[in-house]
Design a protein around this motif. Structure first.
Motif, PDB file in Angstrom:
ATOM      1  N   ALA A 184      -1.350 -19.171-129.019  1.00 53.57           N
ATOM      2  CA  ALA A 184      -0.884 -19.436-130.380  1.00 53.57           C
ATOM      3  C   ALA A 184       0.579 -19.892-130.362  1.00 53.57           C
ATOM      4  N   VAL A 185       1.408 -19.145-129.650  1.00 57.60           N
ATOM      5  CA  VAL A 185       2.840 -19.454-129.612  1.00 57.60           C
ATOM      6  C   VAL A 185       3.105 -20.788-128.910  1.00 57.60           C
ATOM      7  N   SER A 186       2.406 -21.034-127.815  1.00 59.07           N
ATOM      8  CA  SER A 186       2.636 -22.272-127.046  1.00 59.07           C
ATOM      9  C   SER A 186       2.214 -23.509-127.831  1.00 59.07           C
ATOM     10  N   LEU A 187       1.055 -23.428-128.476  1.00 58.07           N
ATOM     11  CA  LEU A 187       0.604 -24.574-129.283  1.00 58.07           C
ATOM     12  C   LEU A 187       1.564 -24.806-130.446  1.00 58.07           C
ATOM     13  N   ALA A 188       2.030 -23.708-131.053  1.00 50.38           N
ATOM     14  CA  ALA A 188       2.963 -23.830-132.177  1.00 50.38           C
ATOM     15  C   ALA A 188       4.244 -24.528-131.727  1.00 50.38           C
ATOM     16  N   GLY A 189       4.712 -24.163-130.533  1.00 50.35           N
ATOM     17  CA  GLY A 189       5.928 -24.776-129.989  1.00 50.35           C
ATOM     18  C   GLY A 189       5.806 -26.287-129.888  1.00 50.35           C
ATOM     19  N   HIS A 190       4.666 -26.747-129.395  1.00 51.45           N
ATOM     20  CA  HIS A 190       4.442 -28.194-129.269  1.00 51.45           C
ATOM     21  C   HIS A 190       4.324 -28.859-130.631  1.00 51.45           C
ATOM     22  N   LEU A 191       3.649 -28.178-131.570  1.00 49.69           N
ATOM     23  CA  LEU A 191       3.477 -28.767-132.907  1.00 49.69           C
ATOM     24  C   LEU A 191       4.825 -28.955-133.602  1.00 49.69           C
ATOM     25  N   VAL A 192       5.699 -27.951-133.533  1.00 55.39           N
ATOM     26  CA  VAL A 192       6.981 -28.117-134.236  1.00 55.39           C
ATOM     27  C   VAL A 192       7.835 -29.193-133.568  1.00 55.39           C
ATOM     28  N   VAL A 199       4.753 -25.474-139.174  1.00 54.22           N
ATOM     29  CA  VAL A 199       3.728 -24.567-138.638  1.00 54.22           C
ATOM     30  C   VAL A 199       3.919 -23.144-139.140  1.00 54.22           C
ATOM     31  N   LEU A 200       2.807 -22.495-139.473  1.00 55.71           N
ATOM     32  CA  LEU A 200       2.828 -21.070-139.810  1.00 55.71           C
ATOM     33  C   LEU A 200       2.019 -20.325-138.757  1.00 55.71           C
ATOM     34  N   LEU A 201       2.633 -19.348-138.148  1.00 58.36           N
ATOM     35  CA  LEU A 201       1.922 -18.464-137.224  1.00 58.36           C
ATOM     36  C   LEU A 201       1.546 -17.193-137.986  1.00 58.36           C
ATOM     37  N   GLU A 215      13.236 -24.117-135.829  1.00 55.62           N
ATOM     38  CA  GLU A 215      13.092 -25.080-136.918  1.00 55.62           C
ATOM     39  C   GLU A 215      11.630 -25.409-137.187  1.00 55.62           C
ATOM     40  N   GLY A 216      11.191 -25.239-138.425  1.00 59.63           N
ATOM     41  CA  GLY A 216       9.829 -25.645-138.789  1.00 59.63           C
ATOM     42  C   GLY A 216       8.761 -24.610-138.495  1.00 59.63           C
ATOM     43  N   LEU A 217       9.167 -23.447-137.964  1.00 62.35           N
ATOM     44  CA  LEU A 217       8.176 -22.434-137.585  1.00 62.35           C
ATOM     45  C   LEU A 217       8.385 -21.147-138.371  1.00 62.35           C
ATOM     46  N   LEU A 230      -0.926 -21.219-150.051  1.00 56.53           N
ATOM     47  CA  LEU A 230       0.190 -21.846-149.334  1.00 56.53           C
ATOM     48  C   LEU A 230      -0.125 -23.299-149.004  1.00 56.53           C
ATOM     49  N   ASP A 231      -1.174 -23.834-149.640  1.00 58.76           N
ATOM     50  CA  ASP A 231      -1.768 -25.065-149.154  1.00 58.76           C
ATOM     51  C   ASP A 231      -0.860 -26.198-148.703  1.00 58.76           C
ATOM     52  N   ASP A 232       0.107 -26.636-149.490  1.00 57.23           N
ATOM     53  CA  ASP A 232       0.830 -27.780-148.922  1.00 57.23           C
ATOM     54  C   ASP A 232       2.192 -27.409-148.349  1.00 57.23           C
ATOM     55  N   HIS A 233       2.332 -26.132-148.022  1.00 54.93           N
ATOM     56  CA  HIS A 233       3.606 -25.706-147.442  1.00 54.93           C
ATOM     57  C   HIS A 233       3.640 -25.900-145.935  1.00 54.93           C
ATOM     58  N   PHE A 234       2.479 -26.050-145.344  1.00 51.83           N
ATOM     59  CA  PHE A 234       2.404 -26.145-143.879  1.00 51.83           C
ATOM     60  C   PHE A 234       1.408 -27.213-143.470  1.00 51.83           C
ATOM     61  N   ASP A 235       1.625 -27.781-142.293  1.00 50.78           N
ATOM     62  CA  ASP A 235       0.672 -28.744-141.741  1.00 50.78           C
ATOM     63  C   ASP A 235      -0.386 -28.009-140.908  1.00 50.78           C
ATOM     64  N   TYR A 236       0.082 -26.997-140.167  1.00 52.51           N
ATOM     65  CA  TYR A 236      -0.820 -26.229-139.297  1.00 52.51           C
ATOM     66  C   TYR A 236      -0.590 -24.739-139.454  1.00 52.51           C
ATOM     67  N   VAL A 237      -1.677 -23.988-139.474  1.00 50.17           N
ATOM     68  CA  VAL A 237      -1.610 -22.531-139.477  1.00 50.17           C
ATOM     69  C   VAL A 237      -2.358 -22.057-138.233  1.00 50.17           C
ATOM     70  N   LEU A 238      -1.693 -21.254-137.407  1.00 57.26           N
ATOM     71  CA  LEU A 238      -2.343 -20.727-136.201  1.00 57.26           C
ATOM     72  C   LEU A 238      -2.433 -19.215-136.342  1.00 57.26           C
ATOM     73  N   ILE A 239      -3.658 -18.692-136.254  1.00 51.51           N
ATOM     74  CA  ILE A 239      -3.889 -17.270-136.471  1.00 51.51           C
ATOM     75  C   ILE A 239      -4.160 -16.562-135.152  1.00 51.51           C
ATOM     76  N   ASP A 240      -3.282 -15.630-134.790  1.00 53.02           N
ATOM     77  CA  ASP A 240      -3.446 -14.875-133.540  1.00 53.02           C
ATOM     78  C   ASP A 240      -4.214 -13.588-133.844  1.00 53.02           C
ATOM     79  N   CYS A 241      -5.347 -13.418-133.178  1.00 58.45           N
ATOM     80  CA  CYS A 241      -6.194 -12.262-133.484  1.00 58.45           C
ATOM     81  C   CYS A 241      -6.042 -11.110-132.508  1.00 58.45           C
ATOM     82  N   LEU A 242      -6.428  -9.943-132.963  1.00 62.98           N
ATOM     83  CA  LEU A 242      -6.456  -8.774-132.085  1.00 62.98           C
ATOM     84  C   LEU A 242      -7.784  -8.781-131.326  1.00 62.98           C
TER      85      LEU A 242
END
Ligand SMILES: Nc1ncnc2c1ncn2[C@@H]1O[C@H](COP(=O)(O)OP(=O)(O)OP(=O)(O)O)[C@@H](O)[C@H]1O
Ligand SMILES: Nc1ncnc2c1ncn2[C@@H]1O[C@H](COP(=O)(O)OP(=O)(O)OP(=O)(O)O)[C@@H](O)[C@H]1O
Ligand SMILES: [Mg+2]
Ligand SMILES: [Mg+2]
Lengths: 258, 258
Positions: free
Chosen positions: B19-27, B33-35, B83-85, B118-130
């Protein structure tokens, strides 16, 4: 009969690997060992090529017993292909126990009573726990005399350890006999500053609760799991195997309190 | 707004790291991006130096809402230093949700409704699960349009995957829209036969559900976590960072179905 539990609420830190690796060294010394799999995901059960989705007799069966006799408990044990090493396997059904038992009284000592019934059948019992606080971990912590807490030498793992230590304090209040606990630094990668710094932070915070050596990263563990063998029975000289040998020696010969 | 969940019932397989690595590339591509941290142990929350034991506003707050407005949901978000995350953090209180909610109806869509707000506040949302099936994973699977399933390339992990795929089938029956899922082989160690064989078995069994490359073992991930940075923002050229870049490209440009 010595009973060691291997527990940490954090996932993927080397609990199962530690249980299996220590067991491998113990049987090589001619000792009789019982491995107990308390994880509904049954990694240790699968390690020895059993299928937790298809285990008619398992830890789960023990929770249905009214009487803990040597016969009823022994019937839940299976032989691994390794001389001197038996397994009390997990079953996927274990996943339902917390919801089934809820706050029902008296189910915290199922494992302890079962092991009492096996008293002179084994020299060592090693209990592999799931990464979650619930009735199964409570059982493991009530049954053991020594607790090993594997902790990855990385930044986030230290936070998880604080949580584990709180849980421990809470649970062991209800024990009659004291619980000896040892923190075991795992997956230590001496090439990374992150590993070195986490190890230092770990020792700084927990002092002599921490084993004075480490289990290093060793790619051979994966091969051992593929072969279904404890690492020392696959390859004696690999550093992961030697590290667990050292750990075993510390556990068998604890230093006197100074 | 694209919503990706990263889930696997098995612990320590690289969910948070993915989740964190993909978010890093997206920003780095200028995307917002919202994690989302759905793990009561809060590894992702801790990664960014927040304390899940002390999070007055978190995912847990969303479960107390009657109305999912942009304002009420946004108030649970925190800024990472990147920035952006942004982060919707976890709180230790999440651990009590399954027991609190039990079989209460209507709490399976809390995350979905919150993200709609939150619909147009973010381009990507990545959800990290337990690593556990429960109300939190149900929420993640209901909210996402794409599911990534990180799987370690080692013998035992394949068994866990079968279980995950069954869970998935069960849960996605109740979804209105189909769920695209991709298996991501992680912690691949090309030096070991165990890794190569597990990868082959994975591809044999799951065919084109499996991403056509792998995330290799890379010791730099631990350093990135120590620095609290996604790996690509710490070190562009490391192979772990490059592998997640490749994964991102596959996700952003899926091949046409042939
Ligand atoms: N010292 C080590 N070096 C390299 N790999 C290791 C080491 N110890 C364990 N592993 C590998 O790490 C993975 C996780 O280890 P293991 O299953 O023992 O963790 P666990 O704490 O029991 O996980 P869970 O929480 O899911 O029960 C396995 O693939 C194992 O082979
Ligand atoms: N490709 C990789 N190479 C080396 N180490 C890795 C890799 N991916 C993840 N790790 C490390 O493995 C550990 C577990 O990873 P991570 O926390 O992402 O797993 P997880 O599936 O989120 O665990 P949990 O089930 O506890 O949530 C971390 O120490 C992480 O830094
Ligand atoms: Mg385990
Ligand atoms: Mg995680």
């Amino acid at each position: 009969m010595k009973i060691w539990a291997i527990a940490n609420q954090k996932g993927g830190v080397g609990k199962t690997t530690s249980a299996v690796s220590l067991a491998g060294h113990l049987v090589s010394q001619g000792l009789r060992v019982l491995l107990v799999d308390m994880d509904p995901q049954g990694s240790m059960t699968s390690y020895f090529r059993f299928d937790p989705d298809d285990m008619p007799k398992s830890i789960y069966s023990l929770f249905q017993l009214d009487d803990f006799t040597t016969q009823s408990v022994s019937s839940a044990l299976v032989d691994t292909k390794i001389e001197g090493l038996k397994l009390l396997p997990a079953s996927t059904a274990l996943a339902t126990l917390d919801r089934q038992l809820g706050t029902k009284e008296g189910k915290g000592l199922v494992l302890k009573k079962s092991l009492v019934a096996l008293d002179d059948h084994f020299d060592y019992v090693l209990i592999d726990c799931l990464p979650m606080l619930g009735i199964l971990m409570v059982n493991a912590l009530a049954a053991c005399d020594t607790l090993l807490i594997p902790v990855q030498t990385e930044f986030l793992a230290l936070k998880g350890l604080d949580r584990m230590m709180n849980t421990l304090e809470m649970i062991t209040k209800s024990r009659k006999s004291p619980l000896k606990s040892i923190i075991v630094p795992t997956m230590f990668d001496r090439r990374t500053r992150a590993s070195l710094e986490s190890l230092r932070a770990l020792r700084e915070k927990y002092g002599d609760k921490v084993w004075d050596s480490v289990i290093p990263v060793d790619t051979k563990f994966r091969e051992a799991s593929r072969q279904g063998l404890p690492i020392s029975l696959m390859s004696q000289s690999t550093r992961g195997s030697q590290a667990y040998q050292l750990l075993l020696e510390s556990l068998l010969n604890p230093k006197r309190e100074s």
